[in-house]
Design a protein around this motif. Structure first.
Motif, PDB file in Angstrom:
ATOM      1  N   LEU A 168      11.732   2.517   1.838  1.00 35.80           N
ATOM      2  CA  LEU A 168      13.121   2.830   2.179  1.00 35.80           C
ATOM      3  C   LEU A 168      14.062   2.429   1.048  1.00 35.80           C
ATOM      4  CD1 LEU A 168      15.575   3.477   3.956  1.00 35.80           C
ATOM      5  CD2 LEU A 168      15.162   1.327   5.188  1.00 35.80           C
ATOM      6  N   LEU A 169      13.896   1.222   0.528  1.00 39.03           N
ATOM      7  CA  LEU A 169      14.758   0.749  -0.562  1.00 39.03           C
ATOM      8  C   LEU A 169      14.603   1.637  -1.799  1.00 39.03           C
ATOM      9  CD1 LEU A 169      14.220  -3.115  -0.258  1.00 39.03           C
ATOM     10  CD2 LEU A 169      16.274  -1.838   0.370  1.00 39.03           C
ATOM     11  N   ALA A 170      13.364   2.035  -2.079  1.00 38.03           N
ATOM     12  CA  ALA A 170      13.124   2.918  -3.229  1.00 38.03           C
ATOM     13  C   ALA A 170      13.794   4.272  -3.006  1.00 38.03           C
ATOM     14  CB  ALA A 170      11.627   3.085  -3.457  1.00 38.03           C
ATOM     15  N   ALA A 171      13.751   4.761  -1.772  1.00 33.32           N
ATOM     16  CA  ALA A 171      14.389   6.038  -1.447  1.00 33.32           C
ATOM     17  C   ALA A 171      15.901   5.953  -1.596  1.00 33.32           C
ATOM     18  CB  ALA A 171      14.025   6.458  -0.023  1.00 33.32           C
ATOM     19  N   MET A 172      16.438   4.748  -1.463  1.00 37.02           N
ATOM     20  CA  MET A 172      17.878   4.536  -1.606  1.00 37.02           C
ATOM     21  C   MET A 172      18.276   4.344  -3.069  1.00 37.02           C
ATOM     22  SD  MET A 172      18.502   2.026   1.699  1.00 37.02           S
ATOM     23  CE  MET A 172      20.291   2.212   1.776  1.00 37.02           C
ATOM     24  N   GLY A 173      17.287   4.355  -3.958  1.00 44.42           N
ATOM     25  CA  GLY A 173      17.576   4.283  -5.381  1.00 44.42           C
ATOM     26  C   GLY A 173      17.399   2.923  -6.017  1.00 44.42           C
ATOM     27  N   TYR A 174      16.882   1.953  -5.270  1.00 45.76           N
ATOM     28  CA  TYR A 174      16.695   0.611  -5.817  1.00 45.76           C
ATOM     29  C   TYR A 174      15.282   0.463  -6.372  1.00 45.76           C
ATOM     30  CZ  TYR A 174      20.929  -0.098  -3.137  1.00 45.76           C
ATOM     31  OH  TYR A 174      22.200   0.030  -2.642  1.00 45.76           O
ATOM     32  N   PRO A 175      15.132  -0.124  -7.567  1.00 43.26           N
ATOM     33  CA  PRO A 175      13.799  -0.287  -8.152  1.00 43.26           C
ATOM     34  C   PRO A 175      12.992  -1.329  -7.381  1.00 43.26           C
ATOM     35  CG  PRO A 175      15.439  -1.400  -9.508  1.00 43.26           C
ATOM     36  CD  PRO A 175      16.196  -0.635  -8.456  1.00 43.26           C
ATOM     37  N   VAL A 176      11.830  -0.932  -6.905  1.00 39.86           N
ATOM     38  CA  VAL A 176      11.002  -1.808  -6.078  1.00 39.86           C
ATOM     39  C   VAL A 176       9.632  -2.005  -6.720  1.00 39.86           C
ATOM     40  CG1 VAL A 176       9.846  -2.076  -3.849  1.00 39.86           C
ATOM     41  CG2 VAL A 176      12.161  -1.116  -3.947  1.00 39.86           C
ATOM     42  N   VAL A 177       9.236  -3.259  -6.864  1.00 42.52           N
ATOM     43  CA  VAL A 177       7.868  -3.586  -7.261  1.00 42.52           C
ATOM     44  C   VAL A 177       7.304  -4.447  -6.130  1.00 42.52           C
ATOM     45  CG1 VAL A 177       6.376  -4.786  -8.883  1.00 42.52           C
ATOM     46  CG2 VAL A 177       8.297  -3.439  -9.731  1.00 42.52           C
ATOM     47  N   LYS A 178       6.528  -3.813  -5.278  1.00 37.80           N
ATOM     48  CA  LYS A 178       5.983  -4.475  -4.095  1.00 37.80           C
ATOM     49  C   LYS A 178       4.692  -5.204  -4.466  1.00 37.80           C
ATOM     50  CE  LYS A 178       5.468  -4.937   0.534  1.00 37.80           C
ATOM     51  NZ  LYS A 178       4.479  -6.047   0.513  1.00 37.80           N
ATOM     52  N   HIS A 179       4.691  -6.496  -4.242  1.00 38.81           N
ATOM     53  CA  HIS A 179       3.531  -7.334  -4.493  1.00 38.81           C
ATOM     54  C   HIS A 179       2.794  -7.493  -3.167  1.00 38.81           C
ATOM     55  CE1 HIS A 179       1.939 -11.454  -6.117  1.00 38.81           C
ATOM     56  NE2 HIS A 179       1.194 -10.463  -6.559  1.00 38.81           N
ATOM     57  N   GLY A 180       1.461  -7.411  -3.160  1.00 38.98           N
ATOM     58  CA  GLY A 180       0.784  -7.553  -1.882  1.00 38.98           C
ATOM     59  C   GLY A 180      -0.725  -7.574  -2.004  1.00 38.98           C
ATOM     60  N   ASN A 181      -1.356  -7.605  -0.837  1.00 36.13           N
ATOM     61  CA  ASN A 181      -2.813  -7.736  -0.770  1.00 36.13           C
ATOM     62  C   ASN A 181      -3.329  -6.987   0.449  1.00 36.13           C
ATOM     63  OD1 ASN A 181      -5.412  -8.665  -1.392  1.00 36.13           O
ATOM     64  ND2 ASN A 181      -4.705 -10.751  -1.802  1.00 36.13           N
ATOM     65  N   ARG A 182      -4.605  -7.070   0.661  1.00 37.87           N
ATOM     66  CA  ARG A 182      -5.194  -6.469   1.851  1.00 37.87           C
ATOM     67  C   ARG A 182      -5.013  -7.400   3.053  1.00 37.87           C
ATOM     68  NH1 ARG A 182      -7.412  -1.913   0.401  1.00 37.87           N
ATOM     69  NH2 ARG A 182      -8.216  -1.642  -1.725  1.00 37.87           N
ATOM     70  N   ALA A 183      -5.304  -6.880   4.227  1.00 37.17           N
ATOM     71  CA  ALA A 183      -5.128  -7.654   5.454  1.00 37.17           C
ATOM     72  C   ALA A 183      -6.025  -8.877   5.472  1.00 37.17           C
ATOM     73  CB  ALA A 183      -5.419  -6.784   6.668  1.00 37.17           C
ATOM     74  N   VAL A 184      -5.483  -9.980   5.999  1.00 45.34           N
ATOM     75  CA  VAL A 184      -6.261 -11.193   6.197  1.00 45.34           C
ATOM     76  C   VAL A 184      -6.396 -11.463   7.696  1.00 45.34           C
ATOM     77  CG1 VAL A 184      -6.398 -13.670   5.770  1.00 45.34           C
ATOM     78  CG2 VAL A 184      -5.532 -12.153   3.993  1.00 45.34           C
ATOM     79  N   SER A 185      -5.246 -11.661   8.359  1.00 43.05           N
ATOM     80  CA  SER A 185      -5.293 -11.939   9.795  1.00 43.05           C
ATOM     81  C   SER A 185      -4.968 -10.710  10.638  1.00 43.05           C
ATOM     82  CB  SER A 185      -4.301 -13.063  10.149  1.00 43.05           C
ATOM     83  OG  SER A 185      -2.975 -12.675   9.841  1.00 43.05           O
ATOM     84  N   GLY A 186      -4.306  -9.735  10.041  1.00 46.65           N
ATOM     85  CA  GLY A 186      -3.945  -8.531  10.768  1.00 46.65           C
ATOM     86  C   GLY A 186      -4.984  -7.431  10.591  1.00 46.65           C
ATOM     87  N   VAL A 187      -4.641  -6.229  11.066  1.00 49.73           N
ATOM     88  CA  VAL A 187      -5.549  -5.099  10.960  1.00 49.73           C
ATOM     89  C   VAL A 187      -5.405  -4.407   9.613  1.00 49.73           C
ATOM     90  CG1 VAL A 187      -6.150  -2.843  11.950  1.00 49.73           C
ATOM     91  CG2 VAL A 187      -5.534  -4.734  13.463  1.00 49.73           C
ATOM     92  N   VAL A 188      -4.165  -4.188   9.195  1.00 53.06           N
ATOM     93  CA  VAL A 188      -3.891  -3.448   7.965  1.00 53.06           C
ATOM     94  C   VAL A 188      -2.836  -4.184   7.141  1.00 53.06           C
ATOM     95  CG1 VAL A 188      -3.023  -1.277   7.008  1.00 53.06           C
ATOM     96  CG2 VAL A 188      -4.458  -1.242   9.050  1.00 53.06           C
ATOM     97  N   GLY A 189      -3.175  -4.541   5.897  1.00 56.93           N
ATOM     98  CA  GLY A 189      -2.236  -5.205   5.004  1.00 56.93           C
ATOM     99  C   GLY A 189      -1.451  -4.188   4.195  1.00 56.93           C
ATOM    100  N   SER A 190      -0.579  -4.670   3.314  1.00 54.46           N
ATOM    101  CA  SER A 190       0.257  -3.767   2.531  1.00 54.46           C
ATOM    102  C   SER A 190      -0.581  -2.888   1.608  1.00 54.46           C
ATOM    103  CB  SER A 190       1.294  -4.563   1.728  1.00 54.46           C
ATOM    104  OG  SER A 190       0.677  -5.544   0.906  1.00 54.46           O
ATOM    105  N   ALA A 191      -1.592  -3.468   0.962  1.00 54.91           N
ATOM    106  CA  ALA A 191      -2.458  -2.658   0.095  1.00 54.91           C
ATOM    107  C   ALA A 191      -3.183  -1.595   0.910  1.00 54.91           C
ATOM    108  CB  ALA A 191      -3.462  -3.546  -0.631  1.00 54.91           C
ATOM    109  N   ASP A 192      -3.602  -1.953   2.119  1.00 59.14           N
ATOM    110  CA  ASP A 192      -4.319  -1.023   2.978  1.00 59.14           C
ATOM    111  C   ASP A 192      -3.444   0.155   3.396  1.00 59.14           C
ATOM    112  OD1 ASP A 192      -6.667  -2.766   3.149  1.00 59.14           O
ATOM    113  OD2 ASP A 192      -5.430  -4.036   4.427  1.00 59.14           O
TER     114      ASP A 192
END
Length: 329
Positions: free
Chosen positions: A97-121
């Protein structure tokens, strides 16, 4: 020196900023045995990590990371994860959403640990590249004003602690460090976390590190997001001070239970629905989280203004279009 610091920590004594920095540099250089790494991590976990320890470890992690070069300050929505609630990928949707609004986004993340789907997933499921090499990803960022940085690729020094963390199977200080070590030059960030009792400590660590325009938050119903059902406690680091406040969803819309993700299909459905023009309540949840980001980053005067602007942007259809465009290398 390392052996002395390991012994000191294992005896229940907190380490200073410099001591923690030194111990974690040695850890990331492969100079500590697995038993020593486990001793430090568990002893800190049992007595509770201090501000100095989190900041010192974060300094070491930032010194050892692979830097993602940009000629501008970027924004991140990376949280600590670990709520175990398996809700939808709110922070990832906010990043698009922020990127769609024109703001530069560098999302840092990993795969899921305790949940079902993480940001990388969720990004991988959506066709967004997550495993590209640094040079390719920098080119991708220049094209899209967005990039996802898969944490293990930018923090190779963590390989020595990785095996220990997997064997321990409990949260450690590393759960705090991911959001504090984005490989890019972060000019603003929102950090959701499940442990509400650690909000003040993490905020003070950010202040010690000289960070600005960062908010750490945790909902009263246990989510590492701004909840759609219960108030959320926020500690905002801005202008050299910490401002504590609460966000009550009832002031923005009729509260509803947070969506529960049980499968990959659930995750994909909620993620796409929330950023669609007809996203309904799911879009309101994303817009509220984005409203905090826009205010913390200095883009809107209030969370209410940010919420309205974010919701209007989602309803326009450009956010789903942005996600579609991110599939192009």
């Amino acid at each position: 020196m390392s052996a002395e610091l390991v012994k000191k920590s294992c005896m229940g004594v907190s380490l200073s900023f410099e001591e923690t920095y030194s111990a974690f540099i040695d850890m990331m250089d492969g100079k500590l045995e697995e038993a020593e790494i486990a001793g430090i991590l568990i002893s800190m976990r049992l007595r509770g990590e201090t501000v100095d320890e989190i900041a010192g470890a974060a300094r070491a992690m930032n010194e050892k990371k692979i830097v993602f070069d940009t000629d501008m300050q970027v924004y991140d929505t990376c949280g600590t994860g670990g709520s175990g609630k398996s809700t939808m990928n709110v922070s990832s949707a906010v990043a698009v959403l922020l990127a769609a609004m024109g703001y530069p986004v560098v999302k840092h993340g990993n795969r899921a640990v305790s949940g079902v789907v993480g940001s990388a997933d969720i990004f991988e499921m959506s066709g967004v590249p997550v495993n590209s090499e640094k040079a390719e990803m920098q080119s991708y960022f220049n094209k899209h004003n967005f990039a996802f940085l898969f944490a293990p690729m930018y923090h190779p020094a963590l390989k020595y602690a990785g095996a220990v963390r997997k064997k321990l199977r409990v949260p450690t200080i590393f759960n705090f460090l991911g959001p504090l070590a984005n490989p890019a030059n972060v000019g603003g960030q929102i950090v959701g976390m499940a442990m509400r009792d650690k909000l003040a400590i993490l905020a003070e660590s950010l202040l010690m590190l000289g960070r600005d325009r960062v908010a750490v938050y945790s909902s009263l119903d246990g989510y590492d997001e701004i909840s759609s059902f219960a108030p959320t406690e926020v500690h905002e680091v801005s202008g050299g001070r910490i401002i504590k406040h609460y966000i009550n969803p009832a002031e923005f819309f009729t509260p509803f239970q947070m969506p529960v993700v049980k499968t990959n299909e659930d995750a994909g459905f909620f993620f796409n629905k929330a950023i669609s023009a007809d996203g309904g309540d799911f879009s309101k949840l994303i817009a509220l989280n984005a409203g905090l980001a826009l205010t913390v980053f200095g883009k809107t005067e209030s969370i209410r203004d940010g919420y309205r602007l974010a919701l209007e942007t989602i309803k326009s259809g450009v956010v789903l279009e942005k996600l579609a465009s991110l599939r192009s290398i």
